[in-house]
Design an enzyme around this catalytic site. Sequence first.
Site, PDB file in Angstrom:
ATOM      1  CE  LYS A 138     -37.325   1.426  11.363  1.00  0.00           C
ATOM      2  NZ  LYS A 138     -36.312   2.491  11.911  1.00  0.00           N
ATOM      3  CD  GLU A 198     -33.259   3.296   5.443  1.00  0.00           C
ATOM      4  OE1 GLU A 198     -34.228   3.696   5.323  1.00  0.00           O
ATOM      5  OE2 GLU A 198     -32.573   2.448   6.406  1.00  0.00           O
TER       6      GLU A 198
HETATM    7  C1  PEP Z   1     -35.655   3.243   8.509  1.00  0.00           C
HETATM    8  O1  PEP Z   1     -35.180   2.652   9.596  1.00  0.00           O
HETATM    9  O2  PEP Z   1     -35.546   2.233   7.395  1.00  0.00           O
HETATM   10  C2  PEP Z   1     -36.322   4.174   8.215  1.00  0.00           C
HETATM   11  C3  PEP Z   1     -36.567   4.688   6.970  1.00  0.00           C
HETATM   12  O3  PEP Z   1     -36.925   4.678   9.480  1.00  0.00           O
HETATM   13  P1  PEP Z   1     -37.993   6.071   9.400  1.00  0.00           P
HETATM   14  O4  PEP Z   1     -38.526   6.427   8.421  1.00  0.00           O
HETATM   15  O5  PEP Z   1     -38.732   5.984  10.759  1.00  0.00           O
HETATM   16  O6  PEP Z   1     -36.852   7.410   9.466  1.00  0.00           O
END
Ligand code: PEP
Length: 230
Positions: free
Chosen positions: A10, A155
């Site tokens: 990110k 996700e």
């Molecule tokens: C993401 O935002 O792609 C993600 C998987 O975040 P996290 O692992 O921090 O939940």
Amino acid sequence: MPKLIVANFKMHGTQPFIEDWFTNFPLEKASSKHVVVALPATYLASFRDYGLCLSGQNVSSMEKGAFTSQISAEMLKDCGASYCIIGHSEAREQLNESNESIHDKYLQLKDANIQSIFCVGESLEVKESKMTESHLEDQLSAFDNDSEGLIIAYEPIWAIGTGLVPTISEITEVVTNIKERFNNPVKVLYGGSVNASNAQNLLEKTNIDGLLVGGASLNPQEFAKIAQLC
Ligand code: PEP
């Protein structure tokens, strides 16, 4: 089949932070072909020869032109990216991205020979109203059933950065539905609060083809524990 493990930094990291990250990441524990790091675009070129595959975090839906601030697929390619995340829920929301523009990004990446990692996922509200399947279908609607070589990252928005993870059977059901929608094999990754403690269980007990890891990927030792599972 080896699993694909993707780190999503990110908007985290600086040049020294990423240098330290690579110094502390035991490369020998990871198959360089199956571990991908999605760095902020400004750092891709500096780390192209550090032994892991690189990914962009987004790309323009246009090829070139008067699009101040945007980065084209060809530019990502020039910087050493062989993958690119598109349709991440944060980009969908913060940059107002539509399913159509995300599909255009996919086409740009395909032309540049970059593998898309196309993110889909439902909000808590959608999950609670039992609309996950139709919501995901809507997000996938620009892709025809005969699309080839897709990598889709499931996700759930409510699982990103929250410590919450769907159950094994919830993930398995969603991934099965996505795979069955296409006539050709697609890879489906899971992302959302993956860490070194839950990664193995997720990889072994579900039908996912890999993981997309946000927060936990910023710690090179923790990410190495996940990467070595591929
Ligand atoms: C993401 O935002 O792609 C993600 C998987 O975040 P996290 O692992 O921090 O939940």
